[in-house]
Motif scaffolding. Structure first.
Motif, PDB file in Angstrom:
ATOM      1  N   MET A  67       0.628  -1.267   0.037  1.00 52.70           N
ATOM      2  CA  MET A  67      -0.138  -0.001  -0.160  1.00 52.70           C
ATOM      3  C   MET A  67       0.802   1.228  -0.138  1.00 52.70           C
ATOM      4  O   MET A  67       2.020   1.253   0.420  1.00 52.70           O
ATOM      5  CB  MET A  67      -1.055  -0.027   1.228  1.00 52.70           C
ATOM      6  CG  MET A  67      -0.267  -0.045   2.480  1.00 52.70           C
ATOM      7  SD  MET A  67      -1.540   0.161   4.145  1.00 52.70           S
ATOM      8  CE  MET A  67      -2.169  -1.585   3.677  1.00 52.70           C
ATOM      9  N   LYS A  69       0.835   5.858   0.144  1.00 51.03           N
ATOM     10  CA  LYS A  69       0.061   7.051   0.812  1.00 51.03           C
ATOM     11  C   LYS A  69       0.100   8.136   0.001  1.00 51.03           C
ATOM     12  O   LYS A  69       1.232   8.284  -0.708  1.00 51.03           O
ATOM     13  CB  LYS A  69       0.833   7.299   2.250  1.00 51.03           C
ATOM     14  CG  LYS A  69       0.864   6.244   3.091  1.00 51.03           C
ATOM     15  CD  LYS A  69       1.223   6.388   4.496  1.00 51.03           C
ATOM     16  CE  LYS A  69       2.553   6.908   4.751  1.00 51.03           C
ATOM     17  NZ  LYS A  69       3.626   5.669   4.465  1.00 51.03           N
ATOM     18  N   PHE A 117     -10.045   4.845  -2.153  1.00 49.97           N
ATOM     19  CA  PHE A 117      -9.503   4.900  -0.666  1.00 49.97           C
ATOM     20  C   PHE A 117      -9.940   3.390  -0.052  1.00 49.97           C
ATOM     21  O   PHE A 117     -10.699   2.729  -0.724  1.00 49.97           O
ATOM     22  CB  PHE A 117     -10.350   5.761   0.172  1.00 49.97           C
ATOM     23  CG  PHE A 117     -10.403   7.252  -0.278  1.00 49.97           C
ATOM     24  CD1 PHE A 117      -9.014   7.861  -0.926  1.00 49.97           C
ATOM     25  CD2 PHE A 117     -11.268   8.088  -0.009  1.00 49.97           C
ATOM     26  CE1 PHE A 117      -9.042   8.998  -1.155  1.00 49.97           C
ATOM     27  CE2 PHE A 117     -11.397   9.305  -0.605  1.00 49.97           C
ATOM     28  CZ  PHE A 117     -10.269   9.918  -1.134  1.00 49.97           C
ATOM     29  N   TYR A 118      -9.369   3.206   0.768  1.00 52.24           N
ATOM     30  CA  TYR A 118      -9.694   2.113   1.635  1.00 52.24           C
ATOM     31  C   TYR A 118     -10.830   2.338   2.350  1.00 52.24           C
ATOM     32  O   TYR A 118     -11.113   3.420   3.072  1.00 52.24           O
ATOM     33  CB  TYR A 118      -8.745   1.395   2.546  1.00 52.24           C
ATOM     34  CG  TYR A 118      -7.584   0.888   2.284  1.00 52.24           C
ATOM     35  CD1 TYR A 118      -7.397  -0.597   1.700  1.00 52.24           C
ATOM     36  CD2 TYR A 118      -6.408   1.590   2.242  1.00 52.24           C
ATOM     37  CE1 TYR A 118      -6.453  -1.170   1.217  1.00 52.24           C
ATOM     38  CE2 TYR A 118      -4.796   0.816   1.551  1.00 52.24           C
ATOM     39  CZ  TYR A 118      -5.371  -0.459   0.959  1.00 52.24           C
ATOM     40  OH  TYR A 118      -4.181  -1.220   0.731  1.00 52.24           O
ATOM     41  N   SER A 119     -12.082   1.522   2.190  1.00 51.23           N
ATOM     42  CA  SER A 119     -13.229   1.737   2.623  1.00 51.23           C
ATOM     43  C   SER A 119     -14.077   0.608   3.028  1.00 51.23           C
ATOM     44  O   SER A 119     -13.904  -0.445   2.234  1.00 51.23           O
ATOM     45  CB  SER A 119     -14.031   2.889   2.063  1.00 51.23           C
ATOM     46  OG  SER A 119     -14.497   2.291   0.617  1.00 51.23           O
ATOM     47  N   ASN A 120     -15.219   0.907   4.010  1.00 52.51           N
ATOM     48  CA  ASN A 120     -15.989  -0.653   4.117  1.00 52.51           C
ATOM     49  C   ASN A 120     -17.349  -0.059   3.759  1.00 52.51           C
ATOM     50  O   ASN A 120     -17.930   1.081   4.233  1.00 52.51           O
ATOM     51  CB  ASN A 120     -15.931  -0.758   5.499  1.00 52.51           C
ATOM     52  CG  ASN A 120     -14.533  -1.270   5.926  1.00 52.51           C
ATOM     53  OD1 ASN A 120     -14.162  -2.298   5.447  1.00 52.51           O
ATOM     54  ND2 ASN A 120     -13.993  -0.824   7.102  1.00 52.51           N
ATOM     55  N   TYR A 134     -20.750   4.434   2.946  1.00 59.42           N
ATOM     56  CA  TYR A 134     -19.235   4.005   3.053  1.00 59.42           C
ATOM     57  C   TYR A 134     -18.510   4.329   4.334  1.00 59.42           C
ATOM     58  O   TYR A 134     -18.911   5.700   4.571  1.00 59.42           O
ATOM     59  CB  TYR A 134     -18.375   4.430   1.839  1.00 59.42           C
ATOM     60  CG  TYR A 134     -18.711   3.603   0.362  1.00 59.42           C
ATOM     61  CD1 TYR A 134     -18.170   2.328   0.246  1.00 59.42           C
ATOM     62  CD2 TYR A 134     -19.613   4.107  -0.485  1.00 59.42           C
ATOM     63  CE1 TYR A 134     -18.533   1.781  -0.809  1.00 59.42           C
ATOM     64  CE2 TYR A 134     -19.851   3.625  -1.454  1.00 59.42           C
ATOM     65  CZ  TYR A 134     -19.386   2.204  -1.754  1.00 59.42           C
ATOM     66  OH  TYR A 134     -19.684   1.623  -2.956  1.00 59.42           O
ATOM     67  N   ASP A 137     -11.229   3.945   5.709  1.00 59.69           N
ATOM     68  CA  ASP A 137     -10.375   3.198   6.536  1.00 59.69           C
ATOM     69  C   ASP A 137      -8.968   3.744   6.115  1.00 59.69           C
ATOM     70  O   ASP A 137      -8.688   4.191   5.019  1.00 59.69           O
ATOM     71  CB  ASP A 137     -10.539   1.782   6.247  1.00 59.69           C
ATOM     72  CG  ASP A 137      -9.542   1.035   7.448  1.00 59.69           C
ATOM     73  OD1 ASP A 137      -9.200   1.711   8.216  1.00 59.69           O
ATOM     74  OD2 ASP A 137      -9.467  -0.195   7.031  1.00 59.69           O
ATOM     75  N   SER A 138      -8.094   3.840   6.907  1.00 65.58           N
ATOM     76  CA  SER A 138      -6.763   4.370   6.612  1.00 65.58           C
ATOM     77  C   SER A 138      -6.663   5.576   6.102  1.00 65.58           C
ATOM     78  O   SER A 138      -6.058   6.021   5.260  1.00 65.58           O
ATOM     79  CB  SER A 138      -6.089   3.222   6.019  1.00 65.58           C
ATOM     80  OG  SER A 138      -5.827   1.973   6.583  1.00 65.58           O
ATOM     81  N   PHE A 270      -3.733   3.995   0.138  1.00 66.13           N
ATOM     82  CA  PHE A 270      -4.596   3.057  -1.057  1.00 66.13           C
ATOM     83  C   PHE A 270      -3.839   1.850  -1.730  1.00 66.13           C
ATOM     84  O   PHE A 270      -2.648   1.791  -1.275  1.00 66.13           O
ATOM     85  CB  PHE A 270      -4.908   4.234  -2.190  1.00 66.13           C
ATOM     86  CG  PHE A 270      -3.656   4.578  -2.975  1.00 66.13           C
ATOM     87  CD1 PHE A 270      -3.425   4.168  -4.098  1.00 66.13           C
ATOM     88  CD2 PHE A 270      -2.970   5.833  -2.327  1.00 66.13           C
ATOM     89  CE1 PHE A 270      -2.269   4.604  -4.537  1.00 66.13           C
ATOM     90  CE2 PHE A 270      -1.859   6.261  -2.818  1.00 66.13           C
ATOM     91  CZ  PHE A 270      -1.420   5.693  -4.060  1.00 66.13           C
ATOM     92  N   ASN A 271      -4.321   1.170  -2.065  1.00 64.86           N
ATOM     93  CA  ASN A 271      -3.710  -0.093  -3.015  1.00 64.86           C
ATOM     94  C   ASN A 271      -3.562   0.336  -4.440  1.00 64.86           C
ATOM     95  O   ASN A 271      -4.407   0.635  -5.178  1.00 64.86           O
ATOM     96  CB  ASN A 271      -4.592  -1.119  -2.725  1.00 64.86           C
ATOM     97  CG  ASN A 271      -3.931  -2.274  -3.260  1.00 64.86           C
ATOM     98  OD1 ASN A 271      -2.848  -2.435  -4.287  1.00 64.86           O
ATOM     99  ND2 ASN A 271      -4.738  -3.711  -3.362  1.00 64.86           N
ATOM    100  N   ASN A 476       0.270  -3.105  10.096  1.00 66.73           N
ATOM    101  CA  ASN A 476      -0.303  -4.319  10.073  1.00 66.73           C
ATOM    102  C   ASN A 476       0.736  -5.542  10.379  1.00 66.73           C
ATOM    103  O   ASN A 476       1.643  -5.746   9.594  1.00 66.73           O
ATOM    104  CB  ASN A 476      -0.803  -4.651   8.348  1.00 66.73           C
ATOM    105  CG  ASN A 476      -1.396  -6.047   8.261  1.00 66.73           C
ATOM    106  OD1 ASN A 476      -1.247  -6.845   9.030  1.00 66.73           O
ATOM    107  ND2 ASN A 476      -1.903  -6.185   7.083  1.00 66.73           N
TER     108      ASN A 476
END
Length: 537
Positions: A67, A69, A117-120, A134, A137-138, A270-271, A476
């Motif tokens: 990942m 930034k 973005f990282y999101s749920n 949404y 995350d991060s 982000f990935n 992580n």
């Protein structure tokens, strides 16, 4: 007969394993809790012979991480850090044909950059009543930043020519000015950008054929059509699009330069494998209808360029002078009152266990020699790092996890591999060895409990080398691997170990915190090594 003779040994081993597994709480008493016969008592030993201090890291390798930034992160202790990003781009389809083989003109309608973005996602309701929301995350901070995206003319290599192209090329966090010397055309400026939880609704078709698609939140902006018309579509049939190796030499990548007009800002992870540029184009296809008349039909297609290949971050840190002053001249004999840890091109804490006198000059502290003679059976051993809330802004900005590792051999401790919680989600995984931040009822961090049972047992019973340990923030703890440190400068004195590598999970974390050291005047929160053991008579 062999079975009968072996059974007591097997039972003893099983008994010891059960005793170790059951020791999951702090030990408050000495010489209690009978665990075998009357001659075997669980006891507590405290070692105060720890020297701990912090060090500012040299530039750290930032490629080969999962990942990346973008943004500005302001820590009340460690100051402002600006993170830029450079990446190669690759073709999803090589040697493409835009439109059809009939040579109809192709019109490039739009070019869209998308970095999710990282999101749920949370889904409520069904059918037409379905609502998707949404949660990010991060993502850190909520103040605006300015993002300028340039074409990069710097060629990022996969392999290092200094190794005869045998080793991977490493890139470091301090190379921002080098990359910025090769900036090409400015492609887009995004002013006052703040990460938002709102997704994007994409509309395809018209009238009854209209379809709406919701995609996750992120950066989604239009890029100049003229640039990509010339750079991509006009190169159809040319060698530069025939393979990704040719393409990466031709279009060398993108550089994201970040600025903030204030000390505050925002930062998101982000990935890069999920980020892309989509070229939307159309062309007219002519065909005959049932009556033999030629009818034109507009065909809409897309061509995707992915972020791929080499990508990395560069950092610009503004570490406050008072923190630099506290860290740059550590007390290597007595240790420090405060310990600092921060991810990225950050700050590491060094721990020397059993650092007392070595009167017989055998290279092993007398305290450790004595424990070895006693042949202690270690049930539990841990370090408890108390958070110095007076020196940080507590709460949600506190890192949830720390990681400890062998500084000499650049490897995690043996306890890492023995932790049975490795299958949990990253925020909770490996919590027996690397305890998650213990928070109070006010949500402020109290302490991190790092269990080193097997490491200490090996020191006492297997004559393992007492190596210096490194402590850092981890984004992580399940992320394996290590990243190189750029400058292996000579230490000013022999006792100061070189930091050659840091865990990969530390490099991607922007967070930091302050801990009580072994030399603090606060006795209740002083760093100690506590060992629960059984001593055979």
């Amino acid at each position: 007969m062999k079975t009968v003779n072996t059974l007591p040994k097997i039972m003893a081993i099983l008994f010891f394993i059960i005793a170790v597994a059951s020791c999951d709480e702090d030990f408050n008493t000495i010489g209690t809790n009978i665990v075998g016969d009357d001659d075997l008592l669980t006891q507590l030993y405290e070692s105060n012979n720890i020297v701990s201090y912090s060090r500012i890291l040299d530039p750290v390798q930032t490629n080969f991480v999962p990942m990346q930034k973008i943004g500005v992160y302001n820590d009340q202790v460690f100051g402002k850090s600006t993170t830029n990003f450079i990446t190669q781009v690759t073709l999803v389809e090589t040697d493409p044909i835009f439109g059809d083989t009939l040579g109809q003109p192709v019109i490039l309608e739009s070019v869209i950059l998308y970095i999710p973005f990282y999101s749920n996602a949370t889904v409520e309701g069904e059918g037409d009543d379905e609502v998707v929301t949404y949660t990010l995350d991060s993502v850190y901070g909520n103040q605006p930043i300015n993002i300028s995206m340039y074409e990069s003319n710097y060629f990022l290599r996969d392999l290092d020519p200094n190794s005869n192209f045998q080793d991977p090329q490493l890139y470091y966090s301090n190379q921002g000015s080098e990359f910025e010397g090769f900036l090409g055309e400015l492609l887009v400026e995004i002013e006052d950008f703040v990460p938002s939880e709102e997704g994007f609704i994409l509309v395809e078709g018209e009238g009854d054929d209209e379809v709406e698609t919701l995609i996750a939140p992120g950066i989604r902006v239009e890029l100049p059509v003229e640039f990509f018309q010339e750079k991509i579509l006009d190169q159809e049939g040319v060698q530069v699009l025939s393979s990704n190796n040719n393409f990466k030499e031709y279009f060398r990548g993108l550089y994201f330069k970040i600025e903030s007009n204030s000390e505050e800002g925002s930062l998101f992870m982000f990935n890069p494998e999920l980020a892309n540029i989509t070229l939307n184009y159309n062309f007219e296809r002519t065909q005959s209808d049932e009556d033999g008349n030629e009818v034109g039909e507009v065909i809409e297609e897309e061509f995707i360029i992915n972020f791929g290949g080499v990508s990395l971050n560069t950092y610009s840190n503004e570490l406050p002078q008072n923190i630099i002053g506290e860290i740059e001249n550590p007390d290597l004999s007595n240790g420090e009152e405060n310990l600092y840890v921060r991810g990225g091109e950050g700050v590491l804490t060094v721990l020397n266990l059993f650092s007392g006198e070595d009167l017989d000059d055998n290279g092993v502290a007398d305290e450790l020699d004595e424990l070895r003679v006693r042949e202690l059976l270690v049930n539990d051993a841990f370090l408890k790092f108390y958070v110095d809330q007076d020196n940080i802004t507590g709460g949600s900005t506190e890192p949830e996890r720390l990681i400890i590792y062998d500084l000499n051999n650049n490897t995690v401790l043996s306890d890492y591999f023995l932790d049975t919680t490795s299958g949990d989600e990253p925020v909770d995984a490996l919590n027996v060895h690397l305890g998650r931040l213990k928070r109070g009822s006010d949500n402020l961090g109290e302490y991190y409990k790092i269990r080193v049972t097997n490491h200490i047992s090996n020191l006492i019973n297997n004559d393992s080398t007492n190596v210096p340990l490194g402590l850092m923030v981890s984004q992580n703890v399940l992320l394996s691997g290590f990243q190189a440190i750029d400058s292996l400068t000579e230490p000013p004195i022999d006792e100061l170990p070189r930091v050659k590598m840091v865990p990969k999970s530390c490099v991607i974390s922007p967070e930091g915190t302050v801990l009580f050291g072994n030399n603090t005047s606060n006795e209740d929160k002083r760093l100690k090594l506590q060992i629960s053991y059984i001593e055979p008579n």
